[in-house]
Design a protein around this motif. Structure first.
Motif, PDB file in Angstrom:
ATOM      1  N   LEU A 157       6.056  78.745 -51.352  1.00 36.71           N
ATOM      2  CA  LEU A 157       5.644  79.016 -52.471  1.00 36.71           C
ATOM      3  C   LEU A 157       4.225  78.324 -53.646  1.00 36.71           C
ATOM      4  N   LEU A 158       3.235  79.224 -53.303  1.00 38.13           N
ATOM      5  CA  LEU A 158       1.923  78.776 -54.425  1.00 38.13           C
ATOM      6  C   LEU A 158       2.222  79.604 -56.124  1.00 38.13           C
ATOM      7  N   THR A 159       1.823  78.221 -57.232  1.00 33.04           N
ATOM      8  CA  THR A 159       1.531  79.006 -58.446  1.00 33.04           C
ATOM      9  C   THR A 159       0.360  79.703 -58.500  1.00 33.04           C
ATOM     10  N   VAL A 160      -0.546  80.749 -58.965  1.00 30.81           N
ATOM     11  CA  VAL A 160      -1.841  81.061 -58.845  1.00 30.81           C
ATOM     12  C   VAL A 160      -1.712  82.183 -59.957  1.00 30.81           C
ATOM     13  N   ALA A 161      -3.043  81.909 -60.656  1.00 30.59           N
ATOM     14  CA  ALA A 161      -3.813  83.005 -61.896  1.00 30.59           C
ATOM     15  C   ALA A 161      -5.115  83.153 -61.423  1.00 30.59           C
ATOM     16  N   SER A 162      -5.146  83.504 -62.401  1.00 23.20           N
ATOM     17  CA  SER A 162      -7.488  83.838 -61.788  1.00 23.20           C
ATOM     18  C   SER A 162      -7.313  82.947 -63.048  1.00 23.20           C
ATOM     19  N   PRO A 163      -9.358  83.164 -62.732  1.00 22.70           N
ATOM     20  CA  PRO A 163      -9.845  81.711 -62.672  1.00 22.70           C
ATOM     21  C   PRO A 163     -10.236  82.067 -64.293  1.00 22.70           C
TER      22      PRO A 163
END
Length: 303
Positions: A157-163
């Motif tokens: 599982l990766l935690t991601v968000a937009s720049p």
């Protein structure tokens, strides 16, 4: 045992005798001899009806299981000498099934023209026995006691968000800071949930109040790419978004243990040869030829 099962299922000595082309008296003597050998009464007979005793009902279930195993042993010997054939009903997780498994399954279908694949795409946890599913692919951190499984691989599982979101709201440096962020949550029941992260001093559980919840990870990734918040997809789903730069990973130092990708089988019967062939094919594709033994999940299994 075979004769007893036939009589129990038909409820008639005469019907079984006619099916097998023998005298009714022969069937009666065989059942009587079985009862004498076991020392219990299996059936209560009258001129009009035949009913199983409590001992007879219990013995019937055991006989069915034993005869099923005998049939399986003989069938496997025959099937291994021939081209596998027949229907396999598959339970597949939606996104992983479409993105990663479909190419492999289509190759398998090309290679085995006598096998019919029936695919059910859903992220819900299905009851294999009740729904008649021969093989389910499940991505999970927790197996149920008694699950018959073969591990095919792992996903993180990766935690991601937009720049854009991170520039506007700051990049979280610790999982606890997520309580101050808009989170996009995968949920089947749309109830408040928590995310677990790994740390040097033990796991960190963070209660999340979702700005947006959905039961599909692709929808959440699209929302994250549009700057709506932080989400937590599996790596295979996030990779295209990471590659094109629409999202970036955060909190990499706190990644939890990977999720296992398992082939799960019904526990009440033998594995048909065609299903074994498919599992081997999936294992070779997902593990680059690696082989994991079939195992039974224990109640204290640590994964």
């Amino acid at each position: 045992m075979q004769l007893f099962v036939r009589v129990a299922e038909t409820g008639s000595f005469t019907a079984v005798a006619d099916q097998l082309g023998m005298a009714r008296s022969v069937v009666t003597r065989q059942i009587s001899a079985l009862e004498k050998q076991l020392g219990v009464k299996l059936m209560t007979r009258s001129t009009r009806s035949l009913t199983l005793t409590t001992a007879g009902s219990a013995y019937l279930e055991k006989c069915r299981a034993i005869l099923n195993m005998v049939d399986a042993a003989e069938s496997n010997l025959i099937e291994e000498k021939t081209e596998p054939r027949g229907r396999i009903r598959l339970g597949l997780p939606l996104s992983f099934g479409l993105q990663r498994l479909m190419p492999v399954l289509l190759e398998f279908a090309q290679a085995h023209s006598n096998i019919e694949l029936v695919m059910d795409f859903s992220d819900r946890r299905s009851n294999l026995i009740e729904e008649g599913i021969d093989l389910s692919i499940r991505i999970t951190s927790r197996l149920e006691p008694g699950d018959i499984v073969r591990k095919l691989g792992e996903t993180r599982l990766l935690t991601v968000a937009s720049p854009h979101y991170l520039a506007k709201n700051s990049r979280p440096k610790h999982p606890r800071e997520l309580s101050q962020h808009a989170c996009l949550v995968y949920s089947q029941n749309f109830q408040p949930t928590s995310w677990t992260y790994g740390a040097k001093d033990g796991n960190v559980n963070v209660t999340i109040r979702p700005r947006l919840a959905a039961n599909n990870g692709e929808a959440l990734l699209q929302a994250a790419a549009q700057g709506l918040g932080i989400t937590r997809p599996p790596d295979f789903m996030a990779q295209p978004y990471l590659d094109n730069g629409s999202v970036v990973a955060v909190l990499q130092k706190f990644e939890p243990m990977p999720l296992g990708i398992y082939a799960v089988l019904p526990s009440n019967r033998y594995i048909p040869h065609r299903v074994s062939v498919l599992i081997d094919y999936l294992a070779a594709a997902l593990l680059n030829g690696g082989v994991d033994r079939l195992s039974v999940a224990q109640s204290k299994l640590n994964i």
